[in-house]
Design a protein around this motif. Structure first.
Motif, PDB file in Angstrom:
ATOM      1  N   GLY A 244     104.225  90.895 -47.795  1.00 59.06           N
ATOM      2  CA  GLY A 244     102.828  90.676 -47.448  1.00 59.06           C
ATOM      3  C   GLY A 244     102.259  89.554 -48.283  1.00 59.06           C
ATOM      4  O   GLY A 244     102.583  89.419 -49.465  1.00 59.06           O
TER       5      GLY A 244
ATOM      6  N   THR B 216     105.883  96.944 -43.982  1.00 56.36           N
ATOM      7  CA  THR B 216     104.803  96.818 -44.970  1.00 56.36           C
ATOM      8  C   THR B 216     103.726  97.846 -44.658  1.00 56.36           C
ATOM      9  O   THR B 216     103.724  98.454 -43.578  1.00 56.36           O
ATOM     10  CB  THR B 216     104.173  95.419 -44.924  1.00 56.36           C
ATOM     11  OG1 THR B 216     103.479  95.265 -43.667  1.00 56.36           O
ATOM     12  CG2 THR B 216     105.219  94.315 -45.063  1.00 56.36           C
TER      13      THR B 216
ATOM     14  N   PHE C  16      97.189  97.460 -46.859  1.00 56.05           N
ATOM     15  CA  PHE C  16      97.591  96.313 -47.668  1.00 56.05           C
ATOM     16  C   PHE C  16      96.388  95.741 -48.424  1.00 56.05           C
ATOM     17  O   PHE C  16      96.500  95.381 -49.603  1.00 56.05           O
ATOM     18  CB  PHE C  16      98.220  95.241 -46.776  1.00 56.05           C
ATOM     19  CG  PHE C  16      98.697  94.031 -47.524  1.00 56.05           C
ATOM     20  CD1 PHE C  16      99.878  94.057 -48.259  1.00 56.05           C
ATOM     21  CD2 PHE C  16      97.957  92.860 -47.511  1.00 56.05           C
ATOM     22  CE1 PHE C  16     100.314  92.940 -48.955  1.00 56.05           C
ATOM     23  CE2 PHE C  16      98.379  91.741 -48.202  1.00 56.05           C
ATOM     24  CZ  PHE C  16      99.564  91.782 -48.924  1.00 56.05           C
TER      25      PHE C  16
END
Length: 740
Positions: free
Chosen positions: A365, A378, A384
């Protein structure tokens, strides 16, 4: 080590073991004796209490006296020679089969220097054939080196070491990133249960013991039941016990003795396996009855451990080198490709998939310049973003950060741990804190522990203290939320990648900064040029208005005159603008003015000679002059009559000046004007005043003849000449070079 009981409410945890001063126990194991002498006089300062069993003298009679009273001079001379080697290398010297006194006995000696003392440790030489350590180890290593696979290599090493020492069990014990250990290879005597694959918690080998394993390659305990022999005096004049960190005979921690007894082990030996000076693992040897291995064989075992360490390090480096070389090749290519992008975030984001291939990971990422890009396995964009905020507040920007268990420091990571359990963070800037994060998926696995890894706080034989566990039966644990740990090679690749990415970002930032600077300079230049041109045009218009004033003209007539001349100036401006305000062709100017003023009489205007390009300033000035000439010819001169014509002859002189002649033919007879109006003033004055050129006009009876010189500074030569011919009525085209 003592500690409050669990019921007392005081804190008792695994750090109690880590604080035990195992190098200051003040005693030695009784299979030898110790003497410490001062330098340079070699007077006895410390001695082990069991000295009488070896030299028939009590400690009190030795302290403060010269060692010459107890050792042969020849033995002391040998010790002094070895001491020079010890002082230079900072190691322990070994001597085998030395006569130290009048008795027939021989001793093996270990000698090292510490804090102004020479510490001499002696143990009786084992009877039998002497061991050639170097020859023995060469044979062992030749068999081990034949194994290419790391597992086979470790198994063969364990087998060789057991054959050398005679222990019931020899294990290759490797430390994990969290300092726990796993038995990765084993050689056992028939009937001994296997420990292969078992894990041991980090607390089984306290931190200070690990430090000693890094300083001393070998440690032996021949008999866990042996009574230690104390060192006398216990403290020196400064109140300090003798530091036994480098001692061969150093006594054993009561906690470790209890641990071995709980395992049923009566003798043990360990040989360190180091990589780059750090503890990689151990050869752990167990015997289920007392076992003394001679000093010579222990020396061979130590040498084997050193050689095996180098071999294992070399094998691991080979594997890492291939991994890093592949990453380096991709790295170099990516660096070149990314450096060509116009925007740094787009550059790195576009290559994120390839960047993820540099490191063994499952996804990556990128948070850069406020943009988020994800690749592979991810967390989703929302998770994130939350992780990046956590990293911003907790990770230093000066170095990379690796974790194989994100949730340990960031509990919300449990929501995405199956596909992103571990992370390797690469900071890309200080502000606004940009990051590249590699992810590894969860590696759920079962760990077989040698007993419960959590030591219970109980009352043991040594009092209320942290007692080693008594059960070593299989204890199975399923581990979740963790990824495979990041290796040293992963971290080196990431460190190199960070440097390269920072270089790319800085380079792109510098390029952007330079482009902005040049754009501002261009803008400033454009504004300045625009101001200059506007002032020139306004000046021309003001001159047109001033010079066009004539008392005989009505206001409407005056407006018509000014309007026509401003239109001529506008046509010239359009022609220059069509060429992006660059030099424009003289023929284009002549044709434009002819088409605007002559209607059907364009063919009667001919251009003879080379064409040229005029700079914008000159183009505007010449446009006004040509307009006046064409207008006058159409109203009063040669172009008024049907049979009349005009030739415009051009040439470039040796200096590059552009010279043109305006010649009228076949018109009515010409007379010089009685009054010099604005038109004539434009013809005579504009080029000299505006361009520092030359202008003249003659009113010959057969037709007007005007001659002009435009300085070379305003002229750009055209490669091909303008062929002679009439000016054709064609549309204006910035790319045209002539009108024929």
């Amino acid at each position: 080590m003592t500690a409050p009981s669990a019921s007392s409410g005081a804190s008792v945890d695994l750090t109690n073991c880590d604080r035990e001063p195992i190098h200051l126990l003040g005693a030695i194991q009784p299979f030898g004796f110790l003497i410490a002498v001062s330098t340079p006089d070699w007077f006895v300062q410390r001695v082990s209490a069991n000295i009488a069993a070896w030299l028939q003298v009590v400690p009190a009679d030795m302290l403060g006296r010269s060692l010459l009273n107890f050792f042969h001079a020849e033995a002391i001379h040998t010790l002094r020679n070895q001491l020079h080697i010890v002082n230079m290398a900072g190691t322990t010297a070994r001597l085998f089969g030395v006569h130290i006194d009048d008795s027939p006995r021989r001793f093996d000696l270990a000698v090292h220097a510490l804090d102004g003392l020479v510490i001499i440790e002696c143990e009786p030489t084992v009877a039998g054939s002497p061991v050639n350590a170097s020859a023995l180890v060469r044979g062992m290593m030749s068999r081990v080196q034949a194994m290419r696979d790391p597992s086979a290599l470790s198994r063969m090493a364990a087998r060789e070491l057991r054959a050398l020492t005679g222990f019931d069990r020899v294990m290759v014990y490797r430390f994990a990133h969290d300092e726990s250990g796993e038995v990765i290879a084993e050689s056992t005597h028939f009937g001994v249960a296997s420990f292969l694959g078992l894990h041991y918690p980090a607390s089984d080998i306290p931190r200070q013991a690990r430090v000693l394993y890094e300083r001393n390659w070998l440690r032996i305990i021949p008999d866990v039941a042996a009574v230690p022999s104390p060192i006398q005096p216990a403290l020196d004049h400064a109140g300090r016990p003798l530091d036994l960190s480098q001692s061969v005979l150093r006594s054993v921690s009561p906690i470790h003795i209890e641990y071995l007894r709980n395992m049923g082990v009566h003798a043990s030996m360990s040989v360190s396996i180091l990589r780059e000076g750090r503890l990689w693992g151990l050869f752990a040897c167990h015997h289920y009855s007392p076992l003394h291995v001679s000093f010579e064989r222990r020396t061979a075992a130590e040498l084997f451990g050193q050689m095996f360490s180098l071999l294992m390090e070399n094998r691991e480096r080979e594997a890492e080198s291939g991994y890093e070389n592949r990453a380096r090749e991709l790295h170099s290519r990516l660096e070149q490709e990314m450096a060509t992008a116009a925007v740094r975030s787009d550059s790195i984001a576009a290559h994120l998939g390839e960047i993820a291939g540099l490191v063994a990971c499952d996804g990556a990422g990128l948070s850069l310049d406020g943009k988020v890009t994800l690749h592979g396995m991810t967390p989703d964009a929302q998770h994130f973003a939350g992780l990046v905020e956590h990293v911003r507040s907790s990770v230093a920007t000066s170095s990379n950060y690796a974790s194989n268990e994100i949730r340990a420091s960031y509990p919300p990571a449990a929501q995405f741990q199956q596909h992103a359990a571990g992370m390797l963070v690469i900071p890309l800037s200080r502000l606004p804190r940009d990051f590249l994060i590699f992810f590894r998926r969860e590696l759920a696995h079962t760990v077989d522990w040698a007993g419960d890894p959590h030591k219970p706080v109980t009352t043991g034989p040594l009092g209320a203290r942290l007692t080693p566990r008594k059960s070593f039966e299989l204890w199975r644990e399923t581990v979740t939320g963790q990824s495979a740990p990041w290796s040293a090679a992963d971290l080196r690749i990431a460190a190199a990648l960070r440097v390269s990415l920072l270089e790319v970002i800085l380079r792109l930032s510098d390029q952007i900064k330079e482009e902005r600077r040049l754009a501002m300079l261009r803008q400033d230049a454009l504004i300045s040029e625009l101001n200059h041109r506007v002032r020139n045009i306004l000046g021309l218009i003001r001159g047109l208005i001033d010079q066009s004033q004539d008392p005989s003209l009505s206001s409407l007539q005056f407006m018509d005159v000014v309007n026509v001349r401003i239109k001529a100036l506008a046509r010239a401006h359009d022609l220059i603008a069509a060429d992006r305000w660059g030099p424009a062709l003289f023929s284009t100017l002549l044709g434009s003015e002819a088409r605007a003023s002559l209607n059907g009489g364009v063919k009667r205007l001919q251009l003879i000679g080379p064409d040229t390009r005029l700079q914008p300033k000159a183009f505007n000035v010449v446009a006004l002059v040509i307009h006046e000439l064409v207008t006058n010819a159409a109203k009063h001169g040669a172009l008024q009559a049907r049979q009349g014509s005009v030739t415009v002859e051009t040439q470039l002189d040796e200096s590059g000046n552009f010279i043109l002649h305006w010649r009228e033919h076949g018109g009515p007879p010409v007379q010089a004007p009685e009054r010099r109006g604005f038109g004539l003033a434009v013809i005579e004055r504009t080029i000299p005043h505006g361009l520092a050129g030359e202008a003249s006009i003659d009113f010959e009876q057969t037709g007007v003849h005007a001659q002009f010189l435009i300085p070379a500074d305003y002229v750009r030569r055209v490669d091909r000449a303008q062929p002679a011919g009439p000016i054709e009525p064609q549309p204006t085209n910035s790319s045209a070079n002539s009108f024929t």
